[in-house]
Every structure is written in structure tokens, then in C-alpha cells.
Design a protein around this motif. Sequence first.
Motif, mmCIF file in Angstrom:
data_model
loop_
_atom_site.group_PDB
_atom_site.id
_atom_site.type_symbol
_atom_site.label_atom_id
_atom_site.label_comp_id
_atom_site.label_asym_id
_atom_site.label_seq_id
_atom_site.Cartn_x
_atom_site.Cartn_y
_atom_site.Cartn_z
ATOM 1 N N PRO A 87 0.782 -1.243 0.211
ATOM 2 C CA PRO A 87 0.019 0.042 0.047
ATOM 3 C C PRO A 87 0.838 1.127 0.013
ATOM 4 C CG PRO A 87 0.193 -0.949 2.132
ATOM 5 C CD PRO A 87 0.888 -1.887 1.264
ATOM 6 N N LEU A 88 0.293 2.305 -0.502
ATOM 7 C CA LEU A 88 0.970 3.342 -0.622
ATOM 8 C C LEU A 88 0.847 4.282 0.877
ATOM 9 C CD1 LEU A 88 -0.038 5.105 -3.784
ATOM 10 C CD2 LEU A 88 1.963 3.873 -3.485
ATOM 11 N N LEU A 89 -0.149 3.956 1.516
ATOM 12 C CA LEU A 89 -0.525 4.611 2.741
ATOM 13 C C LEU A 89 -1.165 3.540 3.604
ATOM 14 C CD1 LEU A 89 -0.542 6.645 5.071
ATOM 15 C CD2 LEU A 89 -2.796 7.691 3.949
ATOM 16 N N GLU A 90 -1.058 3.201 4.871
ATOM 17 C CA GLU A 90 -1.551 2.330 5.778
ATOM 18 C C GLU A 90 -1.649 2.463 7.311
ATOM 19 O OE1 GLU A 90 -1.724 -2.765 6.074
ATOM 20 O OE2 GLU A 90 0.212 -1.659 5.985
ATOM 21 N N VAL A 91 -2.537 3.124 7.449
ATOM 22 C CA VAL A 91 -2.548 3.471 9.070
ATOM 23 C C VAL A 91 -3.896 2.970 9.630
ATOM 24 C CG1 VAL A 91 -3.875 5.759 8.501
ATOM 25 C CG2 VAL A 91 -2.588 5.680 10.448
ATOM 26 N N CYS A 92 -3.891 2.699 10.998
ATOM 27 C CA CYS A 92 -5.138 2.143 11.739
ATOM 28 C C CYS A 92 -5.046 3.021 13.008
ATOM 29 C CB CYS A 92 -5.030 0.632 11.860
ATOM 30 S SG CYS A 92 -3.494 -0.001 12.488
ATOM 31 N N GLY A 93 -6.098 2.738 13.793
ATOM 32 C CA GLY A 93 -6.201 3.398 15.123
ATOM 33 C C GLY A 93 -7.695 3.385 15.628
ATOM 34 N N ARG A 94 -7.724 3.835 16.949
ATOM 35 C CA ARG A 94 -9.125 3.973 17.585
ATOM 36 C C ARG A 94 -9.470 5.394 17.292
ATOM 37 N NH1 ARG A 94 -8.969 1.628 23.579
ATOM 38 N NH2 ARG A 94 -11.278 2.345 23.585
ATOM 39 N N GLY A 95 -10.932 5.586 17.347
ATOM 40 C CA GLY A 95 -11.647 6.766 17.358
ATOM 41 C C GLY A 95 -11.522 7.740 18.383
ATOM 42 N N PRO A 96 -11.661 9.046 18.159
ATOM 43 C CA PRO A 96 -11.464 10.021 19.463
ATOM 44 C C PRO A 96 -12.625 9.741 20.351
ATOM 45 C CG PRO A 96 -12.331 11.079 17.486
ATOM 46 C CD PRO A 96 -11.958 9.640 17.123
ATOM 47 N N ALA A 97 -12.365 9.958 21.682
ATOM 48 C CA ALA A 97 -13.346 9.798 22.553
ATOM 49 C C ALA A 97 -14.495 10.537 22.503
ATOM 50 C CB ALA A 97 -12.607 10.224 24.065
ATOM 51 N N PRO A 98 -15.728 9.906 22.899
ATOM 52 C CA PRO A 98 -16.088 8.859 23.443
ATOM 53 C C PRO A 98 -16.169 7.413 22.534
ATOM 54 C CG PRO A 98 -18.035 10.003 23.220
ATOM 55 C CD PRO A 98 -16.917 10.926 22.632
ATOM 56 N N ASN A 99 -15.846 7.848 21.165
ATOM 57 C CA ASN A 99 -15.696 6.766 20.435
ATOM 58 C C ASN A 99 -14.695 5.667 20.669
ATOM 59 O OD1 ASN A 99 -16.101 4.980 17.888
ATOM 60 N ND2 ASN A 99 -15.711 6.725 16.766
ATOM 61 N N LYS A 100 -15.089 4.399 20.685
ATOM 62 C CA LYS A 100 -13.955 3.466 20.987
ATOM 63 C C LYS A 100 -14.064 2.555 19.767
ATOM 64 C CE LYS A 100 -14.954 3.245 25.791
ATOM 65 N NZ LYS A 100 -15.183 2.343 27.156
ATOM 66 N N ASN A 101 -14.602 2.972 18.585
ATOM 67 C CA ASN A 101 -14.325 1.941 17.363
ATOM 68 C C ASN A 101 -13.003 2.209 16.565
ATOM 69 O OD1 ASN A 101 -17.147 1.519 17.770
ATOM 70 N ND2 ASN A 101 -17.737 3.041 16.115
ATOM 71 N N PHE A 102 -12.646 0.807 16.050
ATOM 72 C CA PHE A 102 -11.221 0.668 15.535
ATOM 73 C C PHE A 102 -11.516 1.161 14.014
ATOM 74 C CE2 PHE A 102 -7.474 -1.479 13.808
ATOM 75 C CZ PHE A 102 -6.573 -1.032 14.808
ATOM 76 N N TYR A 103 -10.690 1.791 13.222
ATOM 77 C CA TYR A 103 -10.488 2.322 11.965
ATOM 78 C C TYR A 103 -9.222 1.990 11.370
ATOM 79 C CZ TYR A 103 -14.653 4.973 13.255
ATOM 80 O OH TYR A 103 -15.918 5.308 14.184
ATOM 81 N N TYR A 104 -9.544 1.579 9.981
ATOM 82 C CA TYR A 104 -8.027 1.085 9.209
ATOM 83 C C TYR A 104 -8.545 1.848 7.907
ATOM 84 C CZ TYR A 104 -4.935 -1.848 6.870
ATOM 85 O OH TYR A 104 -3.877 -2.623 6.408
ATOM 86 N N LEU A 105 -7.275 2.464 7.505
ATOM 87 C CA LEU A 105 -7.270 3.441 6.241
ATOM 88 C C LEU A 105 -6.176 2.994 5.257
ATOM 89 C CD1 LEU A 105 -8.441 5.412 4.157
ATOM 90 C CD2 LEU A 105 -6.566 6.951 5.443
ATOM 91 N N THR A 106 -6.462 2.477 4.025
ATOM 92 C CA THR A 106 -5.210 1.745 3.121
ATOM 93 C C THR A 106 -5.544 2.773 1.904
ATOM 94 O OG1 THR A 106 -5.377 -0.216 4.117
ATOM 95 C CG2 THR A 106 -4.390 0.036 1.871
#
Length: 236
Positions: free
Chosen positions: A8-27
Motif C-alpha cells: 500500500p501507498l499509505l496504511e494507518v489504523c487506530g481508535r476513534g476519538p473519545a467517547p468513540n471506541k471503534n477501530f478504524y483502518y485506512l489503506t
Amino acid sequence: MASLLTDPLLEVCGRGPAPNKNFYYLTVNKSDVKWRWWTISLRAVDRYAKPGELRESHQQFLDNTWLQSEVSLVFGRPILQYAKALCQGHFDYLDKLPDSLLLRIINYLELEDVGQLARTSHRFKKLCGSEEFWEQAVRRRCNTVPVDVESLALEEGWREIFFTSKLQLQKKISRRRLRLEEQRGRQVSSESPETNRTSSSEEECHHGLIGFDQNSCCGVDPDLSPEPEAAPDTSQ
């Protein structure tokens, strides 16, 4: 040049800002953009929620203001700007080069330029301060690098060797030799102290202070460094 890039040209992941606890992944790939999310919640209604995925072309991502706002909210505006630049064909080729090749390129720069480059990113800061970079810098600016200098570099680091004057380098190597001779003398109990001193004196007279050609040392003044460091006074 774009064909040399790999996904991938860009790959990043992490949790959303509080109070959101969801996990996100961008490619960001060469042909599309993938946005994935996993719902993390204690509510029973979300217990069996399946992961979501949104896949769009580069142009669709550039036109999707909602998705851009989500990326900015989760990963920050710099990541969003970088992802948009990739979708517009503005590729960062330096970021894809291996460290070994980047080190060879950096060594052609002046020290002031190296100092400026180290401030541009965490990766360049690490490369410009690495032992590999300073070892290459010493070897490029010296005719030869004697074994004594290599041994001293293992103890003090190649950066210290680079910014040490010839005179100070001679003193350090001479003292290191004397220290090693003292250690050998303590190990060999059969030799008398007088014999050890005579042997050490004869060896020093035979090899000289440091045992290599005066022209082989870099002789770089520490004041030329973008971050000057005074050479330690070891004359006492």
C-alpha cells in the motif's frame, strides 16, 4: 516512476476519538482507497455487529467529503492531506526508498543540509543520527580508516570519531592502547612490572602515537557541525 511503487501507498489504523471506541483502518493503494471499521461497544445491540468496509477509487475518495471528514476526525488533518495527495498522483518516492539507499544519498549532502533534513521527519532524524550514517561519513572523508580507529568507534560511536580532531584522536587511541596493555599486564602474572613498562615503551616508539598515516584521519573541526559539540579536554 509510479510503476516502481508497491501497495500500500499509505496504511494507518487506530481508535476513534473519545467517547468513540471503534477501530478504524485506512489503506491507500495505487488504484483504490479502503476504509474499514470495527464497532467496539458494550451494548447488546452492537455485540454481533459486523465489520464495515468502504472501497472507492481515487476520484471517488476526492469527491466524498463525508469520508474525508471521517479520516480527518480519526487520524488528523495531516493524514487526510497526505491521502488526498496520493490520490492526486503526488507520490512520495523518498518514503519508498530503502534505508541503505537513502544513507548513500544523504552522505552527499553538506553537514548543514543534513541537520535541516533531520528535522523534516522521524525517519530522516533516525537515519541522520544513525551509526551507519556517521560511519559512512567518516569513511568518505578519510583516505583510510585504521583498525585502531574502528575499535575506538565501537566504544565511543562513529559520530564522536567524526567530530574529534586529529590530536584528540591520537590521545584517545594512545590511552586506549595503554589501558589494554595494563589489562594484559595484570593477566600475565609471570611478567615483572619493569618488563611490562619496557615492552610498552618499545611498542609505542615503534608504532608511533596512533600507528597510522596522519593523512588518514578526517581532521574535521567540530565547529562545522550544525549542532557544535566541544571536544572533551583529555590532556589532563
